[in-house]
Design an enzyme around this catalytic site. Structure first.
Site, PDB file in Angstrom:
ATOM      1  N   ILE A 172      -6.170   3.599   3.497  1.00  0.00           N
ATOM      2  CA  ILE A 172      -6.408   2.288   2.906  1.00  0.00           C
ATOM      3  C   ILE A 172      -6.234   1.189   3.961  1.00  0.00           C
ATOM      4  O   ILE A 172      -5.462   1.353   4.906  1.00  0.00           O
ATOM      5  CB  ILE A 172      -5.465   2.060   1.695  1.00  0.00           C
ATOM      6  CG1 ILE A 172      -5.779   0.745   0.966  1.00  0.00           C
ATOM      7  CG2 ILE A 172      -4.006   2.166   2.094  1.00  0.00           C
ATOM      8  CD1 ILE A 172      -5.054   0.580  -0.373  1.00  0.00           C
ATOM      9  N   CYS A 173      -6.959   0.098   3.783  1.00  0.00           N
ATOM     10  CA  CYS A 173      -6.833  -1.112   4.591  1.00  0.00           C
ATOM     11  C   CYS A 173      -7.333  -0.859   6.013  1.00  0.00           C
ATOM     12  O   CYS A 173      -8.501  -0.567   6.224  1.00  0.00           O
ATOM     13  CB  CYS A 173      -5.397  -1.629   4.526  1.00  0.00           C
ATOM     14  SG  CYS A 173      -5.192  -3.333   5.100  1.00  0.00           S
ATOM     15  N   ALA A 174      -6.472  -0.962   7.023  1.00  0.00           N
ATOM     16  CA  ALA A 174      -6.869  -0.693   8.403  1.00  0.00           C
ATOM     17  C   ALA A 174      -6.826   0.795   8.730  1.00  0.00           C
ATOM     18  O   ALA A 174      -7.430   1.245   9.707  1.00  0.00           O
ATOM     19  CB  ALA A 174      -5.956  -1.446   9.374  1.00  0.00           C
ATOM     20  N   GLU A 200       0.827  -1.214   0.000  1.00  0.00           N
ATOM     21  CA  GLU A 200       0.000   0.000   0.000  1.00  0.00           C
ATOM     22  C   GLU A 200       0.856   1.257   0.000  1.00  0.00           C
ATOM     23  O   GLU A 200       0.616   2.187  -0.772  1.00  0.00           O
ATOM     24  CB  GLU A 200      -0.929  -0.018   1.219  1.00  0.00           C
ATOM     25  CG  GLU A 200      -1.919  -1.154   1.159  1.00  0.00           C
ATOM     26  CD  GLU A 200      -2.556  -1.502   2.481  1.00  0.00           C
ATOM     27  OE1 GLU A 200      -3.379  -2.436   2.483  1.00  0.00           O
ATOM     28  OE2 GLU A 200      -2.236  -0.867   3.508  1.00  0.00           O
ATOM     29  N   HIS A 213     -10.379  -2.535   5.010  1.00  0.00           N
ATOM     30  CA  HIS A 213     -10.205  -3.985   5.013  1.00  0.00           C
ATOM     31  C   HIS A 213     -11.419  -4.591   5.718  1.00  0.00           C
ATOM     32  O   HIS A 213     -11.880  -4.047   6.731  1.00  0.00           O
ATOM     33  CB  HIS A 213      -8.915  -4.355   5.739  1.00  0.00           C
ATOM     34  CG  HIS A 213      -8.569  -5.786   5.591  1.00  0.00           C
ATOM     35  ND1 HIS A 213      -9.126  -6.768   6.387  1.00  0.00           N
ATOM     36  CD2 HIS A 213      -7.744  -6.420   4.727  1.00  0.00           C
ATOM     37  CE1 HIS A 213      -8.659  -7.935   6.024  1.00  0.00           C
ATOM     38  NE2 HIS A 213      -7.810  -7.758   5.015  1.00  0.00           N
TER      39      HIS A 213
END
Length: 192
Positions: A105-107, A20, A126
């Site tokens: 992004i993601c967590a 990322e 996520h």
């Protein structure tokens, strides 16, 4: 009226998600944008998979008022560290309050919750942390979600789409398409 091109901060804390972070940094720099990679505590930052990335500067050595955008990579340990960094939380609140680009992004959308800017916003993340997105309107699709100048995405596999969405937000669709073509990327359109 053309907005000035913002300086972009990409903060890194130990345990960040390498795909990322590196994808975003690379694609934004390919778009000729000014990106500063800042280590929260160290200049050499070890990612979640053991890959070390050399930051440009330490966060504490930067004048955060110079930045017009921030992009937060995920990775659980890195996200938890960002959630505890008051300098970063203050920058996120300031940028969001001005309608400037804040991306995660993601967590990392959990950092937006800690900063208190998620209420009423459409966010994705996520799947493993969606229940931690506070008062946000949580979306499982599309893979990149835009809510005003707030852009979120889901994880390593959505990194290229996410990075190109940031380029589109800052530089326009034609620049994002030019980069996608040059890098041989097939990217579904991001939702608005």
């Amino acid at each position: 009226m053309t907005r000035p091109t913002p300086k972009i901060l990409v903060p890194l804390a130990a345990g960040f998600e390498e795909i990322e972070a590196v994808t975003v940094i690379d694609v934004l720099r390919r778009a000729d944008l000014e990106v500063t990679v800042a280590g929260l505590g160290e200049l050499t930052v070890r990612g979640a998979q053991g890959v070390c990335v050399q930051a440009d500067a330490l966060l504490g050595d930067l004048d955060l008022s110079e930045f017009g955008a921030v992009c937060l990579p995920g990775g659980m340990d890195g996200t938890l560290a960002m959630m505890e960094d008051e300098r970063l939380l203050g920058l996120i609140r300031d940028l969001h309050g001005r309608g400037s680009l804040v991306a995660a992004i993601c967590a990392a959308p959990m950092v937006l919750v800690r900063a208190g800017i998620e209420s009423g916003q459409r966010l994705t993340s996520h799947p493993g942390v969606r229940e931690r997105l506070g008062a946000a309107e949580v979306c499982d699709q599309p893979r990149v979600v835009r809510s005003g100048a707030l852009i979120t995405s889901q994880g390593p596999g959505t990194s290229m789409e996410f990075a190109l969405a940031l380029v589109e937000e800052i530089c326009g669709a034609s620049k994002a398409e030019e980069l996608a073509t040059a890098m041989v990327v097939a990217v579904p359109p991001a939702a608005h």
